[in-house]
Scaffold this active site. Structure first.
Site, PDB file in Angstrom:
ATOM      1  N   GLU A 264       0.775  -1.063  -0.208  1.00 24.85           N
ATOM      2  CA  GLU A 264      -0.029  -0.114  -0.060  1.00 24.85           C
ATOM      3  C   GLU A 264       0.665   1.172  -0.001  1.00 24.85           C
ATOM      4  O   GLU A 264       1.670   1.578   1.174  1.00 24.85           O
ATOM      5  CB  GLU A 264      -0.919   0.001   1.322  1.00 24.85           C
ATOM      6  CG  GLU A 264      -1.697   1.287   1.312  1.00 24.85           C
ATOM      7  CD  GLU A 264      -2.684   1.307   2.478  1.00 24.85           C
ATOM      8  OE1 GLU A 264      -3.070   0.295   3.056  1.00 24.85           O
ATOM      9  OE2 GLU A 264      -3.568   2.439   2.436  1.00 24.85           O
ATOM     10  N   LYS A 396      -8.663 -15.376  15.569  1.00 23.19           N
ATOM     11  CA  LYS A 396      -8.722 -14.926  14.104  1.00 23.19           C
ATOM     12  C   LYS A 396     -10.282 -14.358  13.644  1.00 23.19           C
ATOM     13  O   LYS A 396     -10.754 -14.773  12.670  1.00 23.19           O
ATOM     14  CB  LYS A 396      -8.210 -16.011  13.026  1.00 23.19           C
ATOM     15  CG  LYS A 396      -6.841 -16.146  13.464  1.00 23.19           C
ATOM     16  CD  LYS A 396      -6.181 -17.261  12.523  1.00 23.19           C
ATOM     17  CE  LYS A 396      -4.836 -17.647  12.955  1.00 23.19           C
ATOM     18  NZ  LYS A 396      -4.153 -18.758  12.221  1.00 23.19           N
ATOM     19  N   ASP A 472       1.540 -14.280  12.606  1.00 25.53           N
ATOM     20  CA  ASP A 472       0.478 -14.753  11.831  1.00 25.53           C
ATOM     21  C   ASP A 472      -0.668 -13.601  11.284  1.00 25.53           C
ATOM     22  O   ASP A 472      -1.184 -13.222  12.140  1.00 25.53           O
ATOM     23  CB  ASP A 472      -0.287 -15.902  12.498  1.00 25.53           C
ATOM     24  CG  ASP A 472      -1.418 -16.546  11.866  1.00 25.53           C
ATOM     25  OD1 ASP A 472      -1.858 -16.002  10.813  1.00 25.53           O
ATOM     26  OD2 ASP A 472      -1.930 -17.591  12.297  1.00 25.53           O
ATOM     27  N   HIS A 570     -14.436  23.066   8.612  1.00 24.16           N
ATOM     28  CA  HIS A 570     -14.741  23.873   9.530  1.00 24.16           C
ATOM     29  C   HIS A 570     -15.084  25.364   8.573  1.00 24.16           C
ATOM     30  O   HIS A 570     -15.786  26.327   9.077  1.00 24.16           O
ATOM     31  CB  HIS A 570     -13.472  24.117  10.197  1.00 24.16           C
ATOM     32  CG  HIS A 570     -13.510  23.502  11.295  1.00 24.16           C
ATOM     33  ND1 HIS A 570     -13.223  24.133  12.686  1.00 24.16           N
ATOM     34  CD2 HIS A 570     -13.744  22.271  11.786  1.00 24.16           C
ATOM     35  CE1 HIS A 570     -13.378  23.150  13.763  1.00 24.16           C
ATOM     36  NE2 HIS A 570     -13.576  22.007  12.916  1.00 24.16           N
TER      37      HIS A 570
END
Ligand code: ADP
Length: 585
Positions: A264, A396, A472, A570
């Site tokens: 990435e 997981k 992992d 803003h």
């Protein structure tokens, strides 16, 4: 089938030899062009230089004494001047470049002190809109041009002395039998006793069977013995992932260069910017709250009453010592910490927690749990073990039990980022960051019903560091659980930022950590293998680094967002002179 037939006519030596650059070639130096060895050339030019200087000075002093004009030069003086110029050029070339480079290439921490900053924030923001085109076209991730490379070349010895795999006639027979189905592909390693040859044969058989080329997936340059029976079955090659370095990351007074394996773009650059902000603000502090791996088998009884009996037995403090002795037999490092039970009718889930030294500990805890289950069969013969893992562990999968109870290492990491660092390095303000954190990481995640996802992109950093260091990567699910908090401190001048991560599952021994590349990355962090000082110190330090890198990543991405969208909104909604009622109508 047709494709298979077509490809089976390919010559045996179909694996392209890769060009290897010999070590000797790489070691060729510019000094090899000199007629004399380097030290002799240096000695000659030094002597020449000082002799010429001495000769000229003594001659000129004589001329001044006898009132002879300096412009009147003799033949010997011309020779001396030429010798002076030649030796000066040589010495400048030899020593001068190094000196100039030492001024230009200062250490990174010094570079970080400089005012000019990279534009990671802009890059990150532009990235949001730039997904349709390749990274190189959409983003300018390049750094300012570096000075010419230093003459020192580090030569990495290639892993395999003879990297090119060429298949033989005998291999061709085996390939044919794998393609025909007579030799099972999985048995190649044990049959041949040569893991690399097995991988090459399997690969060729696969290409013929599928009619698809694996060109681009490298085979050579990898130690297939090191993964046998441990990391990967039936290998046909390996995937390359670039490793970038973020840092130095200053945590608890120590600097770490953090390896991140990712594809990435800008992730490493962004994390690096966060590291810079942390470093310039005096560093981060990381605290370990808990360290224990879990495994929860599911057992079943004939009645809910019997399931409850076991629950009460396991949670009775009087029984803990006996259970711990049984559990701890499994390993020198696994030490039972506690058992937490959850009941669902006749079914009971026993969540064992234990320390695991420097191992991530899944195998270790499972062995200990098996010991206890065997032991319990004596007093609870009616207990049916449904599975060593009943998902109450929970491994997981996103699960509240890990978010609340923790799994692996529970870490909180914090830093106070100085106001001027927020402005100059992060290009935003403390106020904007605090507001965005509340809106995005807290409220936004609550609106989304997040489970442990109260952060901007913790999993980005966790996964990149996990892949680089042999963890992992599937455990990034719970390891990325993180709540990012931001608060203005010191009368609103500075920013307090923290990341709380209850389930960082890391180890520095076992699994993928001992593979060459991953082990090199652990070595870079100073946490390779088992700690010599105290068991578990390396894996705990790695967990601190993961949390620190996440802190840096959160800081940088949140700043990029705050500097871009939030400031714009803003201006639009808070400071606009426009009549809001008109706008809405
Ligand atoms: P995991 O439990 O993470 O899957 P392993 O099953 O490979 O990892 O267990 C780690 C192995 O490393 C065990 O056999 C253990 O005895 C050994 N070991 C050596 N030194 C240490 C250490 N400092 N901490 C934990 N385990 C260690």
């Amino acid at each position: 089938m047709e494709a298979g037939r077509r490809s089976s006519t390919k010559p045996v030596q179909s694996l392209k030899p890769t060009k290897t650059v010999s070590v000797d070639e790489d070691l060729t130096k510019a000094s090899d062009a000199l007629p004399l060895p380097l030290h002799l050339s240096n000695a000659v030019f030094f002597t020449l230089f000082f002799s010429a200087v001495y000769f000229l000075l003594s001659h000129w002093r004589e001329k001044i004494r006898t009132s002879t004009p300096l412009s009147v030069v003799t033949f010997s003086e011309i020779i001396a001047i030429l010798a002076f110029v030649a030796s000066f050029i040589y010495l400048l070339g030899f020593f001068g470049i190094d000196f100039v480079q030492s001024l230009i290439l200062r250490p990174q921490t010094e570079v970080w002190n400089s005012e000019d900053d990279d534009e990671v924030a802009d890059v990150l923001l532009r990235k949001k809109d730039a997904r349709k085109v390749p990274c190189g076209q959409a983003l300018d991730c390049s750094l300012p041009p570096l000075p010419p490379p230093a003459p020192i070349v580090t030569v990495q010895k290639v892993l395999d002395e003879n990297p090119v795999t060429v298949l033989t006639e005998e291999d061709e027979e085996i390939i044919k039998s794998v393609v025909a189905g007579t030799t099972p592909s999985y048995s190649l390693e044990s049959k041949l006793g040569d893991c690399k040859r097995a991988a090459a044969i399997r690969r060729e058989a696969l290409q013929r069977l599928t009619g698809k080329s694996l060109e681009g997936l490298p085979l050579d340059g990898f130690d297939y013995e090191s993964i046998l029976g441990q990391c990967c079955e039936m290998p046909v090659g390996y995937v390359q992932i670039p490793v970038g370095i973020a840092g130095p990351l200053l945590i608890n007074g120590r600097e770490y260069s953090v390896p991140m394996a990712t594809t990435e773009g800008c992730l490493v650059a962004s994390t690096n910017r966060g590291c810079k902000a942390i470093h310039l603000s005096g560093g981060a502090t990381s605290t370990l709250l808990r360290d224990g791996m879990t495994r929860a088998p599911a057992v079943r009884f004939g009645t809910a009453k019997r399931a409850a009996d076991l629950k009460l037995y396991l949670e009775d403090p009087d029984n803990f010592d006996t259970l711990a002795v049984v559990f701890n037999r499994s390993s020198r490092f696994g030490r039972l910490q506690g058992i937490k039970c959850a009941i669902a009718g006749k079914n009971l889930y026993l969540r064992f927690t234990c320390t695991t030294g420097d191992a991530m500990g899944m195998n270790m805890v499972s062995k200990g749990v098996q010991n206890v289950l065997d032991f319990l069969q004596t007093d609870f013969p009616d207990m049916d073990v449904m599975g060593i893992s009943g998902n109450f562990c929970s491994d997981k999968k996103p699960a509240a039990v890990n978010w609340i109870e923790g799994r692996g290492k529970s870490v909180v990491c914090e830093a106070i980022i100085k106001g001027d660092v927020v402005r100059k390095v992060l290009k935003t303000t403390v106020e904007s960051l605090v507001e965005l954190n509340m809106l995005k990481n807290l409220t936004g995640s609550a609106m989304a019903g997040a489970l442990g996802g109260f952060n901007a992109h913790a999993s980005n950093i966790v996964t990149a560091v996990y892949i680089a260091t042999g963890q992992d990567p599937a455990q990034n699910v719970e390891s990325s659980h993180c709540i990012t908090m931001m608060e203005a401190v010191n009368d609103g001048k500075d920013l307090h930022i923290s990341v709380t991560m209850p389930s960082i599952e890391v180890g520095t021994v076992g699994g993928g950590t001992q593979l060459a590349s991953q082990s090199a990355c652990l070595n870079l962090l100073g946490v390779k293998g088992a700690s010599k000082e105290s068991a578990g110190a390396n894996s705990r330090m790695l967990a601190a680094v993961v949390a620190g890198a996440v802190l840096a990543g959160e800081l940088s991405l949140m700043s990029a967002l705050a500097a871009g969208q939030l400031v714009k909104s803003h201006m639009k909604y808070n400071r606009s002179n426009k009549d809001v009622s008109k706008a809405s109508s």
